[in-house]
Scaffold this motif. Structure first.
Motif, PDB file in Angstrom:
ATOM      1  N   THR A  43     128.023 -16.006  27.097  1.00 58.15           N
ATOM      2  CA  THR A  43     126.920 -16.159  28.050  1.00 58.15           C
ATOM      3  C   THR A  43     127.439 -16.748  29.357  1.00 58.15           C
ATOM      4  OG1 THR A  43     125.264 -16.476  26.317  1.00 58.15           O
ATOM      5  CG2 THR A  43     124.712 -17.285  28.512  1.00 58.15           C
ATOM      6  N   SER A  44     127.160 -16.056  30.456  1.00 56.40           N
ATOM      7  CA  SER A  44     127.528 -16.537  31.784  1.00 56.40           C
ATOM      8  C   SER A  44     126.342 -17.211  32.468  1.00 56.40           C
ATOM      9  CB  SER A  44     128.024 -15.374  32.647  1.00 56.40           C
ATOM     10  OG  SER A  44     128.283 -15.786  33.971  1.00 56.40           O
ATOM     11  N   LYS A  45     125.158 -16.683  32.200  1.00 55.18           N
ATOM     12  CA  LYS A  45     123.952 -17.230  32.839  1.00 55.18           C
ATOM     13  C   LYS A  45     122.785 -17.111  31.879  1.00 55.18           C
ATOM     14  CE  LYS A  45     123.460 -17.059  37.121  1.00 55.18           C
ATOM     15  NZ  LYS A  45     123.514 -16.547  38.516  1.00 55.18           N
ATOM     16  N   ILE A  46     121.945 -18.141  31.872  1.00 55.80           N
ATOM     17  CA  ILE A  46     120.694 -18.082  31.109  1.00 55.80           C
ATOM     18  C   ILE A  46     119.555 -18.072  32.113  1.00 55.80           C
ATOM     19  CG2 ILE A  46     119.264 -19.123  29.332  1.00 55.80           C
ATOM     20  CD1 ILE A  46     121.715 -20.675  28.385  1.00 55.80           C
ATOM     21  N   THR A  47     118.798 -17.007  32.112  1.00 55.14           N
ATOM     22  CA  THR A  47     117.641 -16.954  33.000  1.00 55.14           C
ATOM     23  C   THR A  47     116.384 -17.155  32.165  1.00 55.14           C
ATOM     24  OG1 THR A  47     116.460 -15.628  34.655  1.00 55.14           O
ATOM     25  CG2 THR A  47     117.506 -14.415  32.865  1.00 55.14           C
ATOM     26  N   PHE A  48     115.614 -18.163  32.538  1.00 57.64           N
ATOM     27  CA  PHE A  48     114.370 -18.447  31.850  1.00 57.64           C
ATOM     28  C   PHE A  48     113.226 -17.799  32.608  1.00 57.64           C
ATOM     29  CE2 PHE A  48     116.903 -21.573  29.728  1.00 57.64           C
ATOM     30  CZ  PHE A  48     116.279 -21.795  28.514  1.00 57.64           C
ATOM     31  N   THR A  49     112.455 -17.006  31.889  1.00 60.42           N
ATOM     32  CA  THR A  49     111.290 -16.389  32.504  1.00 60.42           C
ATOM     33  C   THR A  49     110.272 -17.471  32.820  1.00 60.42           C
ATOM     34  OG1 THR A  49     110.127 -16.067  30.411  1.00 60.42           O
ATOM     35  CG2 THR A  49     111.672 -14.346  31.099  1.00 60.42           C
ATOM     36  N   SER A  50     109.304 -17.148  33.681  1.00 62.06           N
ATOM     37  CA  SER A  50     108.251 -18.120  33.990  1.00 62.06           C
ATOM     38  C   SER A  50     107.432 -18.434  32.759  1.00 62.06           C
ATOM     39  CB  SER A  50     107.353 -17.592  35.108  1.00 62.06           C
ATOM     40  OG  SER A  50     106.799 -16.343  34.741  1.00 62.06           O
ATOM     41  N   GLY A 109     110.711  -0.827  42.794  1.00 58.74           N
ATOM     42  CA  GLY A 109     111.660  -0.800  41.696  1.00 58.74           C
ATOM     43  C   GLY A 109     111.045  -1.424  40.462  1.00 58.74           C
ATOM     44  N   TYR A 110     111.799  -1.412  39.393  1.00 59.29           N
ATOM     45  CA  TYR A 110     111.329  -1.962  38.114  1.00 59.29           C
ATOM     46  C   TYR A 110     112.510  -2.625  37.423  1.00 59.29           C
ATOM     47  CZ  TYR A 110     110.113  -1.929  33.117  1.00 59.29           C
ATOM     48  OH  TYR A 110     109.918  -2.281  31.803  1.00 59.29           O
ATOM     49  N   GLY A 111     112.248  -3.728  36.769  1.00 61.64           N
ATOM     50  CA  GLY A 111     113.338  -4.390  36.082  1.00 61.64           C
ATOM     51  C   GLY A 111     112.877  -5.383  35.049  1.00 61.64           C
ATOM     52  N   LEU A 112     113.836  -5.882  34.302  1.00 56.54           N
ATOM     53  CA  LEU A 112     113.594  -6.850  33.244  1.00 56.54           C
ATOM     54  C   LEU A 112     114.745  -7.855  33.240  1.00 56.54           C
ATOM     55  CD1 LEU A 112     112.931  -4.253  30.408  1.00 56.54           C
ATOM     56  CD2 LEU A 112     111.162  -5.701  31.401  1.00 56.54           C
ATOM     57  N   SER A 113     114.428  -9.098  32.948  1.00 57.28           N
ATOM     58  CA  SER A 113     115.493 -10.094  32.796  1.00 57.28           C
ATOM     59  C   SER A 113     116.445  -9.687  31.688  1.00 57.28           C
ATOM     60  CB  SER A 113     114.883 -11.469  32.484  1.00 57.28           C
ATOM     61  OG  SER A 113     114.099 -11.936  33.551  1.00 57.28           O
ATOM     62  N   PHE A 171     117.652  -6.989  31.117  1.00 57.41           N
ATOM     63  CA  PHE A 171     118.642  -6.027  31.609  1.00 57.41           C
ATOM     64  C   PHE A 171     119.223  -6.487  32.944  1.00 57.41           C
ATOM     65  CE2 PHE A 171     116.672  -3.731  28.278  1.00 57.41           C
ATOM     66  CZ  PHE A 171     117.626  -2.831  27.826  1.00 57.41           C
ATOM     67  N   ALA A 172     119.304  -7.809  33.111  1.00 55.25           N
ATOM     68  CA  ALA A 172     119.918  -8.426  34.301  1.00 55.25           C
ATOM     69  C   ALA A 172     119.189  -8.067  35.585  1.00 55.25           C
ATOM     70  CB  ALA A 172     121.402  -8.074  34.389  1.00 55.25           C
ATOM     71  N   SER A 173     117.929  -7.848  35.498  1.00 55.71           N
ATOM     72  CA  SER A 173     116.970  -7.602  36.588  1.00 55.71           C
ATOM     73  C   SER A 173     116.659  -6.129  36.766  1.00 55.71           C
ATOM     74  CB  SER A 173     117.386  -8.271  37.902  1.00 55.71           C
ATOM     75  OG  SER A 173     118.484  -7.664  38.509  1.00 55.71           O
ATOM     76  N   VAL A 174     117.289  -5.408  37.683  1.00 55.40           N
ATOM     77  CA  VAL A 174     116.824  -4.079  38.071  1.00 55.40           C
ATOM     78  C   VAL A 174     117.249  -3.014  37.059  1.00 55.40           C
ATOM     79  CG1 VAL A 174     116.788  -2.351  39.901  1.00 55.40           C
ATOM     80  CG2 VAL A 174     116.975  -4.783  40.479  1.00 55.40           C
ATOM     81  N   VAL A 175     116.289  -2.138  36.738  1.00 59.34           N
ATOM     82  CA  VAL A 175     116.521  -1.013  35.833  1.00 59.34           C
ATOM     83  C   VAL A 175     116.386   0.317  36.580  1.00 59.34           C
ATOM     84  CG1 VAL A 175     115.573   0.240  33.849  1.00 59.34           C
ATOM     85  CG2 VAL A 175     115.846  -2.251  33.737  1.00 59.34           C
ATOM     86  N   SER A 176     115.387   0.398  37.446  1.00 60.73           N
ATOM     87  CA  SER A 176     115.179   1.624  38.223  1.00 60.73           C
ATOM     88  C   SER A 176     114.763   1.246  39.637  1.00 60.73           C
ATOM     89  CB  SER A 176     114.103   2.511  37.575  1.00 60.73           C
ATOM     90  OG  SER A 176     112.836   1.874  37.611  1.00 60.73           O
ATOM     91  N   LEU A 177     114.981   2.193  40.568  1.00 59.03           N
ATOM     92  CA  LEU A 177     114.720   1.869  41.976  1.00 59.03           C
ATOM     93  C   LEU A 177     114.527   3.142  42.790  1.00 59.03           C
ATOM     94  CD1 LEU A 177     114.723  -0.461  44.132  1.00 59.03           C
ATOM     95  CD2 LEU A 177     117.163   0.020  44.433  1.00 59.03           C
ATOM     96  N   ASN A 178     113.548   3.116  43.677  1.00 60.31           N
ATOM     97  CA  ASN A 178     113.422   4.147  44.708  1.00 60.31           C
ATOM     98  C   ASN A 178     114.326   3.773  45.883  1.00 60.31           C
ATOM     99  OD1 ASN A 178     111.207   6.179  44.047  1.00 60.31           O
ATOM    100  ND2 ASN A 178     110.141   4.259  43.616  1.00 60.31           N
ATOM    101  N   THR A 179     114.885   4.754  46.528  1.00 61.97           N
ATOM    102  CA  THR A 179     115.702   4.520  47.722  1.00 61.97           C
ATOM    103  C   THR A 179     115.276   5.509  48.804  1.00 61.97           C
ATOM    104  OG1 THR A 179     117.445   6.088  47.071  1.00 61.97           O
ATOM    105  CG2 THR A 179     117.660   3.808  46.300  1.00 61.97           C
ATOM    106  N   GLU A 180     115.864   5.363  49.984  1.00 63.44           N
ATOM    107  CA  GLU A 180     115.508   6.237  51.090  1.00 63.44           C
ATOM    108  C   GLU A 180     115.774   7.706  50.754  1.00 63.44           C
ATOM    109  OE1 GLU A 180     116.519   6.864  55.861  1.00 63.44           O
ATOM    110  OE2 GLU A 180     117.516   5.287  54.693  1.00 63.44           O
ATOM    111  N   ASN A 181     116.866   7.968  50.045  1.00 64.97           N
ATOM    112  CA  ASN A 181     117.248   9.352  49.739  1.00 64.97           C
ATOM    113  C   ASN A 181     116.614   9.885  48.466  1.00 64.97           C
ATOM    114  OD1 ASN A 181     118.952   9.506  52.001  1.00 64.97           O
ATOM    115  ND2 ASN A 181     120.620   8.514  50.872  1.00 64.97           N
TER     116      ASN A 181
END
Length: 496
Positions: free
Chosen positions: A139-146, A291-295, A297-307
């Motif tokens: 474990t490098s980082k522990i992120t606690f959800t709200s 975008g959409y993500g989950l802790s 999965f280290a935050s981002v899972v999917s994302l819209n971009t300009e292209n």
């Protein structure tokens, strides 16, 4: 050494004078750190942590240049870091420390013990939690959800988890973005990744200022005037926003169009975003992309971009992630999953997200809603309505209450009539973290008259109640059962 740390060293050699981070330190002084200075500072603090034989560091402080140096130094020293949100209640903080088994505290911990030293303006404390290490190996980082209840859950992330998502996001960014502005708390994993690691990989400048400077208080309050002034002063090319702040930005730009001139990419996440909101932003020249993500999965899972963008969706999956739907249309994901929760390693190949979703033929993911009743506020906070309602029983034992507010800037309580309701709601709020406090109050003279709102055994039918509350807020239609309405909005646009 991971690619984030390698990028610091590489940038320190290839462009030593390039400003890596600009902003305020822990005591509020405005400073800049070049890539050469960053590399030197990270090495120095990492060596200090190694000399202390630190095992797990809990970092609690407002955003600052010192915060990011501590974060990167812990990574370099291979010491587990636990970012602790400043808006956590005392009970949530105690839970976080107990669960992580932290042995070193950095930042704002005056209530714990006396500091042993100070590094980069940050006090450092030794702490005896009384618990053995419970976080998972590597474990490098522990992120606690709200926390959907009063007890946040710790997600154990590896260095590889963090590197994977940071690299993927860096590749998705436009090359002409040279100045990022950190707006959300760095203790939020999404902001941690996008305001520290991604800019380092891109070799650009990220601006890290204290929340008050940018108009933010706690986790869900915004001074819109201060926010507007920050946009004028700092001229960011990119930012990450939650939907509630995007709504504030839209209101600002509709009155002062020049405020969006510097923006090239604005990522929006943390909760569902209405397609109409994204469209309105684009019409005003705000390059907002959901975008959409989950802790997990280290935050981002999917994302819209300009292209690659499609309105109403959360974008395409990042390259290192796969997804499919269960028979109930629950989104299942694999690839870059966290090690697990504290003392609870993940063993299943596919992770059940709890979100109902669809995936179209082009790979765009659309999040339909939560599988259960959990509320995700407009500021990206996970809240269980049952938790708030159960706390309310202490203050309003004779008054039924149902809490709503999914994707809204604040929570609404529909409550039965009683004496001094508003005063008792305020007392309830004092026991809750700021993101779970009731800001909108609808008092119903006789909730029992609403037979369609409850099952035969008295459980609330939330969809019926939420639909009614939405109509009241959107249309302000008079209702014979509504005897009082108190609406305290998060943003006072009239002040601008």
């Amino acid at each position: 050494m991971n690619k984030i740390l390698k990028a610091i060293e590489s940038n320190a050699v290839s462009k030593p004078r390039q400003i890596a981070f600009r902003g305020q330190n822990h005591i509020g002084d405005v400073q800049s750190i070049s890539y050469f200075e960053l590399n030197k500072e990270v090495d120095m603090v990492a060596n200090l942590f190694l000399a202390m034989q630190a095992k797990c560091i809990a970092l609690r402080a407002d955003n600052s240049l010192d915060w990011l140096v501590i974060d990167l130094a812990a990574m370099k020293a291979k010491v587990c870091l636990v970012p602790v949100p400043t808006f956590f209640t005392d009970q949530q903080v105690e839970h976080t420390l107990a669960e992580s088994g932290a042995d070193v505290l950095v930042g704002d911990w005056k209530d714990k013990v006396d500091p042993i030293t100070c590094i980069r303006n940050m006090p450092i404390y030794l702490y005896a939690s009384g618990n053995e290490r419970r976080y998972l190996p590597e474990t490098s980082k522990i992120t606690f959800t709200s926390g959907s209840t009063g007890s946040p859950k710790g997600v154990c992330l590896s260095e590889q988890n963090i590197e994977n998502v940071s690299l993927a996001l860096a590749k998705s960014m436009e090359a002409d973005q040279v100045c990022h502005l950190s707006l959300l708390p760095l203790s939020t994993l999404l902001e941690n990744v996008t305001s520290i690691y991604v800019p380092i990989l891109l070799g650009i400048t990220s601006q890290i200022y204290k929340s008050e400077t940018l108009g933010l208080t706690g986790s869900s309050q915004l001074n819109v005037k201060a926010f507007a002034e920050a946009l004028v002063q700092f001229q960011p090319n990119s930012m990450v926003l939650v939907p509630a702040i995007l709504m504030a930005l839209i209101q600002l730009v509709s009155r002062e169009p020049a405020l969006s001139d510097s923006l090239k990419f604005v990522a929006v996440g943390g909760a569902r975003v209405a397609p109409e909101l994204i469209e309105q932003a684009h019409q005003l020249g705000i390059p907002a992309y959901e975008g959409y993500g989950l802790s997990e999965f280290a935050s981002v899972v999917s994302l819209n971009t300009e292209n690659h963008s499609k309105a109403g969706t959360s974008g395409r999956l990042l390259p290192h992630v796969e997804a499919k739907l269960s028979e109930e249309n629950e989104l299942l994901i694999k690839g870059n999953s966290a090690l697990g929760y504290i003392n609870e390693p993940f063993t299943d190949e596919w992770f059940a997200t709890g979100d109902l979703a669809s995936i179209d033929s082009e790979g765009y993911v659309t999040i339909e809603g939560r599988k259960k009743n959990q509320i995700i506020s407009g500021f990206g906070r996970n809240i269980s309505p049952e938790w708030v309602e159960s706390r309310a029983q202490v203050f309003l034992p004779e008054c039924p209450m149902v809490v709503t507010g999914d994707a809204e800037a604040s929570l609404t309580a529909i409550v039965g009539a009683g004496k001094a309701i508003e005063e008792r709601i305020e007392r309830l709020n004092q026991t809750l973290p700021d993101y779970a406090r009731i800001k909108n109050l609808l008092i119903v003279s006789d909730m029992s008259a609403r037979k369609e709102w409850f099952t035969s055994n008295g459980r609330p039918k939330r969809k019926h109640i939420e639909s009614w509350a939405s109509c009241i807020h959107k249309q302000y239609i008079a209702d014979p059962l509504v005897t009082a309405k108190t609406v305290k909005t998060q943003f006072e646009y009239s002040e601008i």
